[in-house]
Design a protein around this motif. Sequence first.
Motif, PDB file in Angstrom:
ATOM      1  N   THR A  63       0.822  -1.211   0.000  1.00 29.66           N
ATOM      2  CA  THR A  63       0.000   0.000   0.000  1.00 29.66           C
ATOM      3  C   THR A  63       0.855   1.259   0.000  1.00 29.66           C
ATOM      4  O   THR A  63       1.906   1.322   0.651  1.00 29.66           O
ATOM      5  CB  THR A  63      -0.917  -0.004   1.236  1.00 29.66           C
ATOM      6  OG1 THR A  63      -1.682  -1.219   1.238  1.00 29.66           O
ATOM      7  CG2 THR A  63      -1.865   1.175   1.235  1.00 29.66           C
ATOM      8  N   LEU A  64       0.378   2.261  -0.707  1.00 29.78           N
ATOM      9  CA  LEU A  64       1.038   3.569  -0.756  1.00 29.78           C
ATOM     10  C   LEU A  64       0.329   4.519   0.200  1.00 29.78           C
ATOM     11  O   LEU A  64      -0.886   4.717   0.095  1.00 29.78           O
ATOM     12  CB  LEU A  64       0.984   4.137  -2.173  1.00 29.78           C
ATOM     13  CG  LEU A  64       1.637   3.287  -3.276  1.00 29.78           C
ATOM     14  CD1 LEU A  64       1.277   3.833  -4.646  1.00 29.78           C
ATOM     15  CD2 LEU A  64       3.144   3.255  -3.102  1.00 29.78           C
ATOM     16  N   ASP A  65       1.078   5.090   1.124  1.00 31.89           N
ATOM     17  CA  ASP A  65       0.524   6.038   2.092  1.00 31.89           C
ATOM     18  C   ASP A  65       1.111   7.424   1.805  1.00 31.89           C
ATOM     19  O   ASP A  65       2.250   7.719   2.172  1.00 31.89           O
ATOM     20  CB  ASP A  65       0.868   5.603   3.519  1.00 31.89           C
ATOM     21  CG  ASP A  65       0.285   6.550   4.560  1.00 31.89           C
ATOM     22  OD1 ASP A  65      -0.445   7.480   4.179  1.00 31.89           O
ATOM     23  OD2 ASP A  65       0.561   6.349   5.763  1.00 31.89           O
ATOM     24  N   PRO A  66       0.348   8.295   1.146  1.00 35.42           N
ATOM     25  CA  PRO A  66       0.911   9.607   0.767  1.00 35.42           C
ATOM     26  C   PRO A  66       1.316  10.456   1.966  1.00 35.42           C
ATOM     27  O   PRO A  66       2.187  11.329   1.837  1.00 35.42           O
ATOM     28  CB  PRO A  66      -0.237  10.263  -0.021  1.00 35.42           C
ATOM     29  CG  PRO A  66      -1.471   9.539   0.401  1.00 35.42           C
ATOM     30  CD  PRO A  66      -1.044   8.137   0.717  1.00 35.42           C
TER      31      PRO A  66
ATOM     32  N   PRO B 288       6.824  11.355  -3.809  1.00 36.95           N
ATOM     33  CA  PRO B 288       6.013  10.312  -4.468  1.00 36.95           C
ATOM     34  C   PRO B 288       6.670   9.726  -5.709  1.00 36.95           C
ATOM     35  O   PRO B 288       6.544   8.518  -5.964  1.00 36.95           O
ATOM     36  CB  PRO B 288       4.714  11.052  -4.829  1.00 36.95           C
ATOM     37  CG  PRO B 288       4.644  12.183  -3.862  1.00 36.95           C
ATOM     38  CD  PRO B 288       6.072  12.605  -3.637  1.00 36.95           C
ATOM     39  N   VAL B 289       7.352  10.545  -6.474  1.00 38.20           N
ATOM     40  CA  VAL B 289       7.983  10.034  -7.698  1.00 38.20           C
ATOM     41  C   VAL B 289       9.079   9.029  -7.350  1.00 38.20           C
ATOM     42  O   VAL B 289       9.142   7.925  -7.917  1.00 38.20           O
ATOM     43  CB  VAL B 289       8.555  11.198  -8.534  1.00 38.20           C
ATOM     44  CG1 VAL B 289       9.353  10.638  -9.730  1.00 38.20           C
ATOM     45  CG2 VAL B 289       7.435  12.097  -9.023  1.00 38.20           C
TER      46      VAL B 289
ATOM     47  N   VAL C 113       2.643  -3.037 -12.965  1.00 42.43           N
ATOM     48  CA  VAL C 113       2.540  -1.980 -11.958  1.00 42.43           C
ATOM     49  C   VAL C 113       3.737  -1.060 -12.131  1.00 42.43           C
ATOM     50  O   VAL C 113       4.869  -1.401 -11.769  1.00 42.43           O
ATOM     51  CB  VAL C 113       2.500  -2.569 -10.530  1.00 42.43           C
ATOM     52  CG1 VAL C 113       2.400  -1.446  -9.501  1.00 42.43           C
ATOM     53  CG2 VAL C 113       1.330  -3.532 -10.390  1.00 42.43           C
ATOM     54  N   THR C 114       3.506   0.111 -12.714  1.00 41.41           N
ATOM     55  CA  THR C 114       4.589   1.048 -13.015  1.00 41.41           C
ATOM     56  C   THR C 114       4.506   2.274 -12.111  1.00 41.41           C
ATOM     57  O   THR C 114       3.488   2.508 -11.445  1.00 41.41           O
ATOM     58  CB  THR C 114       4.510   1.502 -14.480  1.00 41.41           C
ATOM     59  OG1 THR C 114       3.303   2.266 -14.661  1.00 41.41           O
ATOM     60  CG2 THR C 114       4.505   0.302 -15.423  1.00 41.41           C
ATOM     61  N   GLY C 115       5.572   3.035 -12.120  1.00 45.25           N
ATOM     62  CA  GLY C 115       5.564   4.277 -11.354  1.00 45.25           C
ATOM     63  C   GLY C 115       4.459   5.203 -11.821  1.00 45.25           C
ATOM     64  O   GLY C 115       3.753   5.811 -11.013  1.00 45.25           O
ATOM     65  N   ASP C 116       4.285   5.318 -13.145  1.00 43.29           N
ATOM     66  CA  ASP C 116       3.222   6.178 -13.681  1.00 43.29           C
ATOM     67  C   ASP C 116       1.842   5.709 -13.245  1.00 43.29           C
ATOM     68  O   ASP C 116       0.993   6.518 -12.857  1.00 43.29           O
ATOM     69  CB  ASP C 116       3.298   6.205 -15.210  1.00 43.29           C
ATOM     70  CG  ASP C 116       4.446   7.062 -15.716  1.00 43.29           C
ATOM     71  OD1 ASP C 116       4.928   7.918 -14.933  1.00 43.29           O
ATOM     72  OD2 ASP C 116       4.864   6.886 -16.880  1.00 43.29           O
ATOM     73  N   SER C 117       1.594   4.389 -13.324  1.00 35.24           N
ATOM     74  CA  SER C 117       0.262   3.883 -12.960  1.00 35.24           C
ATOM     75  C   SER C 117      -0.037   4.129 -11.487  1.00 35.24           C
ATOM     76  O   SER C 117      -1.167   4.465 -11.115  1.00 35.24           O
ATOM     77  CB  SER C 117       0.152   2.389 -13.283  1.00 35.24           C
ATOM     78  OG  SER C 117       0.997   1.607 -12.447  1.00 35.24           O
ATOM     79  N   MET C 118       0.961   3.980 -10.630  1.00 31.94           N
ATOM     80  CA  MET C 118       0.745   4.233  -9.207  1.00 31.94           C
ATOM     81  C   MET C 118       0.509   5.710  -8.926  1.00 31.94           C
ATOM     82  O   MET C 118      -0.351   6.074  -8.103  1.00 31.94           O
ATOM     83  CB  MET C 118       1.934   3.697  -8.395  1.00 31.94           C
ATOM     84  CG  MET C 118       1.974   2.181  -8.294  1.00 31.94           C
ATOM     85  SD  MET C 118       3.299   1.576  -7.210  1.00 31.94           S
ATOM     86  CE  MET C 118       4.711   1.706  -8.311  1.00 31.94           C
ATOM     87  N   ARG C 119       1.227   6.582  -9.619  1.00 32.09           N
ATOM     88  CA  ARG C 119       1.026   8.017  -9.419  1.00 32.09           C
ATOM     89  C   ARG C 119      -0.354   8.457  -9.914  1.00 32.09           C
ATOM     90  O   ARG C 119      -0.985   9.355  -9.337  1.00 32.09           O
ATOM     91  CB  ARG C 119       2.139   8.802 -10.110  1.00 32.09           C
ATOM     92  CG  ARG C 119       3.485   8.675  -9.382  1.00 32.09           C
ATOM     93  CD  ARG C 119       4.514   9.653  -9.921  1.00 32.09           C
ATOM     94  NE  ARG C 119       5.015   9.276 -11.242  1.00 32.09           N
ATOM     95  CZ  ARG C 119       6.018   8.445 -11.459  1.00 32.09           C
ATOM     96  NH1 ARG C 119       6.641   7.873 -10.448  1.00 32.09           N
ATOM     97  NH2 ARG C 119       6.424   8.178 -12.694  1.00 32.09           N
ATOM     98  N   GLN C 120      -0.842   7.816 -10.964  1.00 28.20           N
ATOM     99  CA  GLN C 120      -2.197   8.104 -11.434  1.00 28.20           C
ATOM    100  C   GLN C 120      -3.229   7.702 -10.387  1.00 28.20           C
ATOM    101  O   GLN C 120      -4.212   8.417 -10.163  1.00 28.20           O
ATOM    102  CB  GLN C 120      -2.459   7.382 -12.757  1.00 28.20           C
ATOM    103  CG  GLN C 120      -1.680   7.948 -13.939  1.00 28.20           C
ATOM    104  CD  GLN C 120      -1.847   7.109 -15.197  1.00 28.20           C
ATOM    105  OE1 GLN C 120      -2.678   6.197 -15.266  1.00 28.20           O
ATOM    106  NE2 GLN C 120      -1.041   7.414 -16.220  1.00 28.20           N
TER     107      GLN C 120
ATOM    108  N   ALA D 257      -3.129  10.257  -7.623  1.00 29.43           N
ATOM    109  CA  ALA D 257      -3.742  11.521  -8.051  1.00 29.43           C
ATOM    110  C   ALA D 257      -5.263  11.419  -8.090  1.00 29.43           C
ATOM    111  O   ALA D 257      -5.976  12.394  -7.833  1.00 29.43           O
ATOM    112  CB  ALA D 257      -3.203  11.923  -9.420  1.00 29.43           C
ATOM    113  N   ALA D 258      -5.751  10.225  -8.410  1.00 29.73           N
ATOM    114  CA  ALA D 258      -7.208  10.035  -8.483  1.00 29.73           C
ATOM    115  C   ALA D 258      -7.851  10.003  -7.096  1.00 29.73           C
ATOM    116  O   ALA D 258      -9.065  10.232  -6.970  1.00 29.73           O
ATOM    117  CB  ALA D 258      -7.534   8.741  -9.233  1.00 29.73           C
ATOM    118  N   LYS D 259      -7.044   9.717  -6.063  1.00 26.61           N
ATOM    119  CA  LYS D 259      -7.567   9.646  -4.698  1.00 26.61           C
ATOM    120  C   LYS D 259      -6.674  10.475  -3.775  1.00 26.61           C
ATOM    121  O   LYS D 259      -5.901   9.922  -2.982  1.00 26.61           O
ATOM    122  CB  LYS D 259      -7.628   8.197  -4.223  1.00 26.61           C
ATOM    123  CG  LYS D 259      -8.500   7.298  -5.097  1.00 26.61           C
ATOM    124  CD  LYS D 259      -8.446   5.853  -4.644  1.00 26.61           C
ATOM    125  CE  LYS D 259      -9.302   4.961  -5.523  1.00 26.61           C
ATOM    126  NZ  LYS D 259      -9.223   3.521  -5.104  1.00 26.61           N
TER     127      LYS D 259
END
Length: 560
Positions: free
Chosen positions: A181-184, A190-191, A208-215, A218-220
Motif C-alpha cells: 500500500t502507498l501512504d501519501p 512520491p515520484v 505496476v509502473t511508477g506512472d500507474s501508481m502516481r495516477q 492523483a485520483a484519490k
Amino acid sequence: MGFRASPRVRRSCAIALPLVLVAVLAAALVSCVGQKSDASAQSVVNGFVEALNDRDAEAAAALTSYPNAAQESIQQMFDGLDAKDSQWTLAQFVELNGDSGFFTVDAAWNFGEGKDWSYYVDGGVKKLSVGWRVSWDPTLLAPELGHGRTVRYDRTDAAPPRVIDGAGNPLMAEQTINAVTLDPASMPDPVASTDRLAKALEPVAPLVTGDSMRQELAAKPGEKVVAVLLRDQDYQYLEKNLTGIPGVVVDKQPKLITTDRRIVTPLLDPLRTVWQMNRDATSGWAVNVVEPDGGMQQQVGYQGPPGPDIKATLDSNLQLAAENAVVSVGTPAAIVAIRPSTGAVVVAAQNNQSIEQGPVAFTGLYPAGNSLDLVRQAAATQAGVEPGKVSDDQLERAGRQLGLGLHYEMPGLDPETAVLTSSQSGVDQVMKSKNGTESQVSPFGLAMVAASVARGSAPMPMIVEGQQATAKDVEDALPANVTDQLRTAMRDNVQKGPASFLKQYPDLMGIASGNDTDRWFFGARGDLAFAVFVADADGGDRALKMTDLLMREMAKPVER
C-alpha cells in the motif's frame, strides 16, 4: 459490588446481606413498605439505567462519581460489543441510610438469533457534595471488568472449508495476502517512492509502473492506495527490496484465492460468496473480557463447527484449456461451458480485454444477430408458422424452453441469459446491453441453449455441486421431434454449413453466428455444451478458430 452468576427470584425491596446490617436495613425495609423512598437517590439510578438503554455514555457517566473514567469504559463496552439490542432494567433499589443506597440491575444483550448474554450486577449510590451519584466501578457494566480490562464480541470460526473443483482437486484456499500500500502521508517524494517500488515489483508484477501508481494517487488525493496484492511466496521473494521505501506499507490479510494462480475466471467471486455464506452459517460467537496483556476470559458463546467442503463444478483442466484459447485474440472474448446432463458450469474464461468490462461471460448482453435463428425455428415448428412470422410470445416461450429469458437464482451468481423481445427489456437489462431493446444474448445464455438442445430440456445450472439454480416461469421441454430438428440443423451447420471449418470433429454439433463484427459459435460435443464469443472480431471465422483451438487444448495431456 460484584457479579452473581446463579439465577434467583427477586421480590421488591428484598436483599440478602450480612447480619451486621440488619439493624440498618430494618428502617429501609419499613420505608419500602410504608412510604416512598428518597426520590432523588432513586432518580439518579433510574437516569443511569435509562442512559445505558439509550447507549448514551456521556449521560450515564455524568451520573457517576467518576465521569471521565466511567464514560471511557461505557463507550468501550458499547463499541466492543456492538450488539443488535441491549436492555438494562432496574431490578431493585434500597436506600440504606440518608446518604447511601443499594441497587441491582439486569442486563440483556442480543447479538443475533440464538446469541444472547444476560447477567445482573449490584451497585451503590452515595450522596456527595454535588448530590446523589452512582458509585463508579467498572463491574457496574459487566462481570470481570476493572483493572484495565475491556469487553468485546468476537466471532469464532473453526478451520475454513476447502474449495475443490469438479474432479476433487484443490481449487481455492484461504491464504495470507500482502497488500502493498502507498501512504501519501508518509511519502515525502512520491515520484522516487513509486519508481523505486515499481522496480522492486517488476519480477512479479511488471504492469505496476511508477506512472500507474502516481495516477492512482492523483485520483484519490490524500488516500492510501493499494499498489498490488502479493501471495506470501512472492512477497517473501521481494521483501528485502520492498523494505524501507518511504510511504510503502504492507498490510497482511487473509483471502480466499486459487491454489493454481493460472486459473482466472469470473466464477471466483461467486465462489468466494458461497464460501463466506458457508462460514457465516457455521460461525460461533463469544463475549470476551480482554486483559491488558491480550489474554481473554470468555463469558458466554460457543465455538463454530467446521462447515462442509465446497465442491465447485469448475473443471480446472478444461478451464485452463479455455483460458489458453480465449487469449488468442486481442479483442474482448469469452467462453462458457456447461454439462448438459447436470447443468454444472465447468468453464468460464475471459481474456484481459473482457475482464476489464466485468464478468461479461454471465452478465454481458450483446446483439444476438442470427444467433436466435435456432430459437425461432423451435418456435415456428411448434406453432406451425414460418420462422419470420413467429410472435413475441412464441419466441419468448421457445426461448424459455431452451433456457433463455429465465432469471436463474443460485448462490453467489446472478446471471443474465437474454432479452428476446422489447417486452422483456427492463431498465437494468437495457443498461447492460449495447443497443437498447434489440434482441441480446450473453455467452452464458447461448451455452444454455446448446446444453438444452443436447439434453432435450433446459438443465438447471449450478456452480456448486448440490446447489442448483431455481427459476420462475420454466417451460416444459421441447417436443422430441423439434429437438431432433434442432440437433440436425446444428450437425449440418458444422459438417456442411457456415461452421464447416470445424467438420474435422465429427461428433460436434453447433451454430456459427454473428452480428456486425461480433462472432459466436455455440454447440455441444458429448456431455459438454459451450458458447464461444469474440467481440469486434478481425475476421468472420474468428470464433470458429477459437473453438478449434479450444478443442485442441482440451485434447492435450493434463499438466499439473
